[in-house]
Design a protein around this motif. Structure first.
Motif: not given
Length: 146
Positions: A80-86, A62-72
């Protein structure tokens, strides 16, 4: 009675760690068997062979995680950015990035659409998520030709 409960607990734990549901990150297996048209879970570090296709998908990080926390309460849900190799049979592979909150949430590789529909766990304020704890939910679909 206690022995029966232990057996039931072991059976439940084994059921939760099936290949399409990686379970405990410490016990991540090397591969997941996935099917086209069906959502599947893949943990960071795992790879999935998509049955009936030449595709193998590895979750890199996961290259970037800027999702708003669930308790905020936030103005923006974040991303969030998920990096995959296909890889396809005989190819070195293509690295792709899929997003949880913005586009692209899907991309096309070798005649197949690969889409990201979820990422667990969801962040909470004051906690850092280890890379090996992330599990992405993906779906692969064949793109109809002509």
């Amino acid at each position: 009675m206690r022995k029966a409960l232990l057996i039931i607990g072991a059976a439940i734990a084994a059921g939760c760690a099936t290949p399409s549901h990686p379970g405990d990150p410490g016990g991540i297996s090397g591969g997941v068997q996935a099917q086209t048209g069906r959502a599947f879970d893949i943990a960071v570090g795992q790879q999935a062979q998509v049955e009936g296709t030449p595709l193998t998908i590895r979750a890199i990080r996961v290259a970037d995680e800027s999702r708003c926390p669930s308790d905020v309460q936030c103005v923006w849900a974040g991303n969030a950015v998920v990096r995959l190799l296909v890889t396809t049979q005989g190819s070195p592979g293509t690295e792709i990035s899929l997003n949880t909150g913005i586009e692209p949430k899907a991309t096309t590789v070798a005649g197949y659409s690969i889409s990201l529909s979820g990422l667990k766990p969801y962040p909470r304020s004051g906690t850092i998520i280890d890379q090996t704890s992330y599990v992405a939910t993906l779906e692969v679909r064949r793109i109809p030709t002509g």
